[in-house]
Design a protein around this motif. Structure first.
Motif, short mmCIF file in Angstrom:
data_model
loop_
_atom_site.label_atom_id
_atom_site.label_comp_id
_atom_site.label_asym_id
_atom_site.label_seq_id
_atom_site.Cartn_x
_atom_site.Cartn_y
_atom_site.Cartn_z
N ASN A 62 0.81 -1.22 0.00
CA ASN A 62 0.00 0.00 0.00
C ASN A 62 0.85 1.27 0.00
OD1 ASN A 62 -2.72 -0.99 -0.05
ND2 ASN A 62 -2.40 -1.74 2.03
N VAL A 63 2.11 1.16 0.47
CA VAL A 63 2.96 2.36 0.47
C VAL A 63 3.32 2.78 -0.95
CG1 VAL A 63 3.91 1.74 2.73
CG2 VAL A 63 5.16 1.07 0.66
N ILE A 120 10.29 5.19 1.58
CA ILE A 120 8.86 5.03 1.28
C ILE A 120 8.16 4.15 2.32
CG2 ILE A 120 8.96 2.98 -0.19
CD1 ILE A 120 7.03 4.41 -2.08
N SER A 121 8.93 3.27 2.97
CA SER A 121 8.32 2.37 3.95
C SER A 121 8.46 2.85 5.38
CB SER A 121 8.94 0.97 3.82
OG SER A 121 10.33 1.01 4.11
N ALA A 122 8.99 4.06 5.55
CA ALA A 122 9.18 4.59 6.91
C ALA A 122 7.83 4.65 7.64
CB ALA A 122 9.82 5.97 6.86
N GLY A 123 7.77 4.06 8.81
CA GLY A 123 6.54 4.08 9.59
C GLY A 123 5.58 2.95 9.28
#
Length: 653
Positions: A62-63, A120-123
């Motif tokens: 989803n990111v 982009i995948s941070a968090g």
């Protein structure tokens, strides 16, 4: 409203409520099953950014959607832009032949994809997508799949996006029944194939009894059951080597369950309907992959499981008998893949470089004098090509003799391997811990001892070879045993000289700046063995004598030593690598075959070194003649010891 119509509506409502209740209960069972058997993904640890190890984690897809660094491109070519930041609804429309495009160039990735994926995948949580599937062709069985998406495939075939999966099989028709019994087997995807294990097999590692441990290979993300260097020689295994060796880090991804019902699945996860590629469109196998829904295991999971392999082939941890065929194979495939990638990405420069290298090699070989070969009359000057040709001709003419001499390396190599195994398995050696700085010291000592013993064996091969060569030149009968018997007195000074040389080289190579000095010294000491054999020198005298002989011919001696060694080093591993591709023989057996070939061809290197010694010896002693004397054609071998003769002495003899 009439009574019959009212009755029909009530019945339909009740049916709908019952169906919804069963569907809801079915999805709840699927989620419960998925949570119970969620995998633990064991990744190769990465100590620093852009360094060795595995930088990518199973991604929540989803990111990608709505991100301004992701674009959707059309099916016509790789530059047709449809939109930036596509949504799940857009890609869920099918879009066969379209592709997602991430920032970067798949054929020249650098560190860009790693940094982008981290940003982009941070968090977001690492994620695995579960899917419970049945196979119409195999009723009564149920498959529980876990799909993992990585941002980049950093292996022999670079490509954006990488879908991997594992699958558990149950003897049950529904998720509810599967919750009542354990799986029967599990399969891990590996490139175009998969490997199976029974649920109770020893090779399957489980956490808390139900969570299978997945060893993801660094770069390729192929899934394995253990920690090793795995070798593949087919499309199903992947041609090359997958490395799952630690240190490692365990990841327990969040589980998101994709409903079995296709319509419900598209409502909850619209992207599952995407029929394009999850990565940049490229040539051939550099293409981004298709999604789960377009793969056979999605629609025929049980039938697909019938093709699983029972094992993967791990490279033996300890090598014996010289260079291993498997090491050569891994390096050759990796190097060849890199050349192919550069050829696809930058064909012009690569073709020019290859053409230039071939032209230079042909030019150099055309200028080399190969004849006359003249393997006898040792004490002559010979050209570069004549030395190689003489060594080859002598080896072939006395094949059994030199094969017998080479066999000495087999027990020496086994001894070195045994010593390394004992030391590395022990917690401490002579009070030195096998961990931390002590472990580093032990490794340094092992390198020095192992190298010294290996070179001692090769040195003895050189001494025996040059002794045999002199006997042959004097037309006296000689066998391998007699050649070694004549070499016994050379062992002590040879060992001393080699220990000095090895320790010096090891210490110098610990610093990158000093490596050129180490190389320079190694070549200067290349003639230690024949000097000791024929001039009866001590260890220090042999080092000085070799350096003296090589001083004016460093390039010639170095290139001949490398050329001779290249033949011996390449022969065994090359044969072993071909056997890996053409046979299914066990890898340890192939390594032994390669090692034996390596040992038996080393006398060729010794012959080359012997002819180099005589060449430099003649040059040196002819140079020392009085200026007014006529130079003799050769020096004399007196009782097996080379001695220079003046012109008058030569005339009187």
């Amino acid at each position: 409203m009439s009574s019959p119509r009212r009755t029909i509506l009530v019945v339909l409502a009740l049916v709908a409520l019952c169906w919804c209740g069963r569907a809801s209960a079915g999805l709840a069972d699927q989620r419960a099953l998925a949570e119970r058997y969620a995998p633990v993904v064991r990744l190769v640890a990465q100590a620093k950014e852009c360094g060795p190890g595995e930088p990518y984690r199973p991604l929540d897809v989803n990111v990608l959607f709505g991100a301004d660094t992701v674009s959707l491109r059309g099916p016509w070519n790789r530059t047709d832009l449809i939109t930036i930041g596509p949504t799940t609804t857009q890609v869920g429309k099918g879009l066969y032949g379209y592709h997602l495009d991430f920032p970067g160039d798949a054929l020249n990735p650098g560190c860009g994809y790693e940094q982008w994926a981290r940003t982009i995948s941070a968090g977001a949580k690492t994620t695995v997508y579960a899917h419970v599937a049945v196979d119409a062709g195999r009723p009564g069985k149920l498959a529980l799949q876990y799909w993992l998406f990585y941002a980049f495939n950093d292996w022999n075939n670079y490509n954006e996006g990488d879908w991997e999966m594992i699958q558990l099989l149950f003897d049950a028709p529904t998720a509810a029944e599967a919750l009542q019994r354990p799986p029967v087997e599990v399969g891990y995807s590996q490139h175009e194939g998969a490997e199976r294990a029974g649920w109770e097999d020893d090779k399957l590692e489980r956490v808390d009894g139900t969570h299978p441990v997945v060893y993801a290979a660094a770069g390729s993300h192929a899934n394995f059951f253990g920690e090793a260097l795995y070798l593949g020689s087919s499309a199903s295994e992947g041609v090359g080597c997958d490395d799952t060796r630690g240190p490692s880090v365990d990841v327990r991804p969040a589980v998101r369950t994709i409903p079995s019902d296709p319509r419900t699945a598209r409502e909850v996860f619209p992207w599952i309907g995407f029929e394009g590629r999850w990565g940049e469109l490229q040539r051939a196998f550099y293409n981004g992959p298709t999604g789960p829904n377009l793969k056979r295991q999605w629609t025929e999971p049980v039938q697909w499981a019938a093709d699983w392999r029972s094992r993967s082939y791990a490279v033996p941890a300890g090598g014996v008998l010289g260079n291993k065929a498997t090491d050569f194979f891994c390096g050759a495939v990796g190097g060849g893949s890199e050349v192919l990638r550069r050829l696809v990405h930058e064909p012009g420069p690569v073709v020019l470089v290859l053409a230039a290298l071939i032209a230079l090699a042909l030019l150099a070989l055309s200028r080399v004098t190969w004849r006359p070969t003249a393997p006898l009359q040792l004490a002559h000057r010979r050209g570069w090509g004549q030395i190689i040709a003489a060594a080859g001709r002598m080896y072939w003419q006395r094949l059994l003799l030199f094969v017998g001499i080479g066999l000495l390396l087999v027990p020496i190599a086994l001894l070195v391997t045994l010593l390394q195994t004992i030391v590395l398995k022990a917690s401490s050696v002579a009070g030195i811990s096998n961990e931390g700085e002590g472990g580093g010291l032990l490794v340094l000592l092992l390198v020095a001892i192992g190298t010294t013993l290996t070179l001692l064996a090769f040195g003895l091969v050189q001494v025996a070879t040059v002794r045999a060569l002199v006997e042959i030149d004097e037309r006296r009968p000689v066998g391998a045993w007699n050649a070694y018997r004549m070499s016994v007195r050379s062992m002590r000074p040879l060992l001393g000289a080699l220990m000095i040389a090895v320790l010096t080289a090891v210490l110098l190579t610990t610093s990158l700046v000093l490596i050129p000095i180490a190389v320079w010294l190694i070549v200067r000491w290349a003639l230690i063995a024949p000097a000791i054999a024929l001039e009866d020198l001590s260890a220090v005298e042999a080092l000085r004598r070799s350096a003296h002989l090589v001083r004016h011919d460093w390039l010639k001696v170095g290139s001949l030593t490398i050329a001779g060694a290249a033949v011996a080093l390449a022969a065994g591993p090359l044969v072993g690598a071909l056997l890996i591709l053409l046979t299914s023989a066990p890898l340890p057996a192939l390594d032994v075959v390669a090692g034996i070939i390596y040992a038996l061809t080393l006398p060729f290197v010794a012959l080359t070194t012997a002819y180099v010694y005589f060449d430099t010896r003649v040059r040196d002693e002819l140079t020392l003649q009085p200026r007014g004397d006529r130079l003799p054609a050769e020096i004399e071998l007196d009782g097996g010891v080379a001695t220079g003769r003046s012109a008058p002495e030569a005339a009187q003899s």
